[in-house]
Design a protein around this motif. Structure first.
Motif, PDB file in Angstrom:
ATOM      1  N   ASP A  51       0.826  -1.219   0.000  1.00  0.00           N
ATOM      2  CA  ASP A  51       0.000   0.000   0.000  1.00  0.00           C
ATOM      3  C   ASP A  51       0.855   1.263   0.000  1.00  0.00           C
ATOM      4  OD1 ASP A  51      -2.316  -1.519  -0.020  1.00  0.00           O
ATOM      5  OD2 ASP A  51      -2.712  -1.263   2.127  1.00  0.00           O
ATOM      6  N   ALA A  52       1.941   1.249   0.777  1.00  0.00           N
ATOM      7  CA  ALA A  52       2.825   2.416   0.835  1.00  0.00           C
ATOM      8  C   ALA A  52       3.500   2.655  -0.514  1.00  0.00           C
ATOM      9  CB  ALA A  52       3.864   2.238   1.934  1.00  0.00           C
ATOM     10  N   LEU A  53       3.875   1.584  -1.189  1.00  0.00           N
ATOM     11  CA  LEU A  53       4.449   1.734  -2.529  1.00  0.00           C
ATOM     12  C   LEU A  53       3.412   2.268  -3.510  1.00  0.00           C
ATOM     13  CD1 LEU A  53       6.580  -1.528  -2.725  1.00  0.00           C
ATOM     14  CD2 LEU A  53       7.465   0.818  -2.720  1.00  0.00           C
ATOM     15  N   LEU A  54       2.198   1.738  -3.435  1.00  0.00           N
ATOM     16  CA  LEU A  54       1.145   2.200  -4.337  1.00  0.00           C
ATOM     17  C   LEU A  54       0.856   3.684  -4.122  1.00  0.00           C
ATOM     18  CD1 LEU A  54      -0.728   1.319  -6.593  1.00  0.00           C
ATOM     19  CD2 LEU A  54      -2.405   0.670  -4.856  1.00  0.00           C
ATOM     20  N   ALA A  55       0.917   4.135  -2.868  1.00  0.00           N
ATOM     21  CA  ALA A  55       0.711   5.558  -2.578  1.00  0.00           C
ATOM     22  C   ALA A  55       1.784   6.419  -3.243  1.00  0.00           C
ATOM     23  CB  ALA A  55       0.709   5.790  -1.069  1.00  0.00           C
ATOM     24  N   ARG A  56       2.927   5.815  -3.555  1.00  0.00           N
ATOM     25  CA  ARG A  56       4.011   6.511  -4.254  1.00  0.00           C
ATOM     26  C   ARG A  56       3.950   6.269  -5.762  1.00  0.00           C
ATOM     27  NH1 ARG A  56       5.814   5.384   0.831  1.00  0.00           N
ATOM     28  NH2 ARG A  56       7.427   6.708   1.750  1.00  0.00           N
ATOM     29  N   GLY A  57       2.904   5.590  -6.220  1.00  0.00           N
ATOM     30  CA  GLY A  57       2.737   5.339  -7.649  1.00  0.00           C
ATOM     31  C   GLY A  57       3.479   4.116  -8.159  1.00  0.00           C
ATOM     32  N   ILE A  58       3.860   3.227  -7.237  1.00  0.00           N
ATOM     33  CA  ILE A  58       4.610   2.025  -7.617  1.00  0.00           C
ATOM     34  C   ILE A  58       3.762   0.810  -7.271  1.00  0.00           C
ATOM     35  CG2 ILE A  58       6.721   0.700  -7.271  1.00  0.00           C
ATOM     36  CD1 ILE A  58       8.014   3.359  -6.281  1.00  0.00           C
ATOM     37  N   PHE A  59       3.368   0.046  -8.295  1.00  0.00           N
ATOM     38  CA  PHE A  59       2.526  -1.126  -8.080  1.00  0.00           C
ATOM     39  C   PHE A  59       3.381  -2.364  -7.870  1.00  0.00           C
ATOM     40  CE2 PHE A  59       0.111  -4.782  -9.857  1.00  0.00           C
ATOM     41  CZ  PHE A  59      -0.851  -4.843  -8.856  1.00  0.00           C
ATOM     42  N   VAL A  60       3.376  -2.859  -6.650  1.00  0.00           N
ATOM     43  CA  VAL A  60       4.074  -4.095  -6.288  1.00  0.00           C
ATOM     44  C   VAL A  60       3.109  -4.873  -5.388  1.00  0.00           C
ATOM     45  CG1 VAL A  60       6.085  -5.125  -5.176  1.00  0.00           C
ATOM     46  CG2 VAL A  60       6.340  -2.967  -6.407  1.00  0.00           C
ATOM     47  N   THR A 111      13.824   1.337  -5.286  1.00  0.00           N
ATOM     48  CA  THR A 111      14.768   1.088  -4.193  1.00  0.00           C
ATOM     49  C   THR A 111      14.745   2.210  -3.166  1.00  0.00           C
ATOM     50  OG1 THR A 111      16.616   1.974  -5.477  1.00  0.00           O
ATOM     51  CG2 THR A 111      16.273  -0.398  -5.562  1.00  0.00           C
ATOM     52  N   VAL A 112      14.623   3.448  -3.602  1.00  0.00           N
ATOM     53  CA  VAL A 112      14.522   4.576  -2.665  1.00  0.00           C
ATOM     54  C   VAL A 112      13.251   4.439  -1.824  1.00  0.00           C
ATOM     55  CG1 VAL A 112      14.135   7.071  -2.517  1.00  0.00           C
ATOM     56  CG2 VAL A 112      15.936   6.177  -4.000  1.00  0.00           C
ATOM     57  N   ALA A 113      12.143   4.129  -2.473  1.00  0.00           N
ATOM     58  CA  ALA A 113      10.871   3.986  -1.754  1.00  0.00           C
ATOM     59  C   ALA A 113      10.954   2.839  -0.749  1.00  0.00           C
ATOM     60  CB  ALA A 113       9.734   3.752  -2.737  1.00  0.00           C
ATOM     61  N   LEU A 114      11.535   1.708  -1.141  1.00  0.00           N
ATOM     62  CA  LEU A 114      11.651   0.581  -0.229  1.00  0.00           C
ATOM     63  C   LEU A 114      12.522   0.942   0.983  1.00  0.00           C
ATOM     64  CD1 LEU A 114      11.971  -2.424  -2.690  1.00  0.00           C
ATOM     65  CD2 LEU A 114      10.121  -2.031  -1.032  1.00  0.00           C
ATOM     66  N   ARG A 115      13.593   1.676   0.762  1.00  0.00           N
ATOM     67  CA  ARG A 115      14.446   2.098   1.885  1.00  0.00           C
ATOM     68  C   ARG A 115      13.668   3.021   2.825  1.00  0.00           C
ATOM     69  NH1 ARG A 115      18.988   2.673  -2.075  1.00  0.00           N
ATOM     70  NH2 ARG A 115      20.054   0.685  -1.946  1.00  0.00           N
ATOM     71  N   GLU A 116      12.941   3.977   2.259  1.00  0.00           N
ATOM     72  CA  GLU A 116      12.161   4.897   3.092  1.00  0.00           C
ATOM     73  C   GLU A 116      11.100   4.150   3.881  1.00  0.00           C
ATOM     74  OE1 GLU A 116      10.639   7.787   0.340  1.00  0.00           O
ATOM     75  OE2 GLU A 116      12.587   8.783   0.123  1.00  0.00           O
ATOM     76  N   ILE A 117      10.372   3.276   3.225  1.00  0.00           N
ATOM     77  CA  ILE A 117       9.311   2.508   3.888  1.00  0.00           C
ATOM     78  C   ILE A 117       9.924   1.558   4.913  1.00  0.00           C
ATOM     79  CG2 ILE A 117       7.529   0.768   3.506  1.00  0.00           C
ATOM     80  CD1 ILE A 117       7.183   2.130   0.660  1.00  0.00           C
ATOM     81  N   GLY A 118      11.047   0.950   4.561  1.00  0.00           N
ATOM     82  CA  GLY A 118      11.693  -0.003   5.446  1.00  0.00           C
ATOM     83  C   GLY A 118      12.115   0.581   6.772  1.00  0.00           C
ATOM     84  N   ARG A 119      12.429   1.868   6.799  1.00  0.00           N
ATOM     85  CA  ARG A 119      12.827   2.516   8.060  1.00  0.00           C
ATOM     86  C   ARG A 119      11.745   2.407   9.129  1.00  0.00           C
ATOM     87  NH1 ARG A 119      14.429   7.368   4.964  1.00  0.00           N
ATOM     88  NH2 ARG A 119      16.295   6.693   3.913  1.00  0.00           N
ATOM     89  N   SER A 120      10.489   2.413   8.701  1.00  0.00           N
ATOM     90  CA  SER A 120       9.400   2.340   9.688  1.00  0.00           C
ATOM     91  C   SER A 120       9.146   0.917  10.168  1.00  0.00           C
ATOM     92  CB  SER A 120       8.123   2.947   9.108  1.00  0.00           C
ATOM     93  OG  SER A 120       7.701   2.218   7.978  1.00  0.00           O
ATOM     94  N   PHE A 121       9.796  -0.077   9.548  1.00  0.00           N
ATOM     95  CA  PHE A 121       9.614  -1.467   9.942  1.00  0.00           C
ATOM     96  C   PHE A 121      10.874  -2.055  10.584  1.00  0.00           C
ATOM     97  CE2 PHE A 121       6.360  -0.853   6.765  1.00  0.00           C
ATOM     98  CZ  PHE A 121       5.278  -1.472   7.345  1.00  0.00           C
ATOM     99  N   ALA A 122      11.951  -1.297  10.596  1.00  0.00           N
ATOM    100  CA  ALA A 122      13.226  -1.808  11.139  1.00  0.00           C
ATOM    101  C   ALA A 122      13.202  -1.921  12.649  1.00  0.00           C
ATOM    102  CB  ALA A 122      14.381  -0.924  10.693  1.00  0.00           C
TER     103      ALA A 122
END
Length: 82
Positions: free
Chosen positions: A30-39, A71-82
């Motif tokens: 969902d966080a990726l989709l909010a950034r326009g990236i469908f995964v 990769t930038v989006a995954l790093r940003e999102i990943g910070r909230s799950f680390a």
């Protein structure tokens, strides 16, 4: 590198990023989709319990900038799950 999740080995255009639990997989998708990236999130019963994942599908239509944005989006999102 540097993500709280594991990228499974794959020699295909489909790169599975193992997230683990279903709520996290859905939240990251969902966080990726909010950034326009469908995964899409792939979860049980399609995959074994505890191995919910993101299905990163790459194609020749993707640019290096697209991959960098992911990769930038995954790093940003990943910070909230680390």
């Amino acid at each position: 590198a540097g993500l709280p999740w594991t990228l499974s080995a794959s020699s295909t255009p489909i790169q599975p990023l193992i997230v683990g639990d279903v709520p996290t997989a859905l939240a990251v998708s969902d966080a990726l989709l909010a950034r326009g990236i469908f995964v899409p999130a792939i979860r049980p019963p399609t995959v074994p319990a505890g191995t919910a994942r993101l299905r990163v599908s790459l194609s020749a239509a993707h640019t290096l900038a697209d991959v960098d944005a992911l990769t930038v989006a995954l790093r940003e999102i990943g910070r909230s799950f680390a």
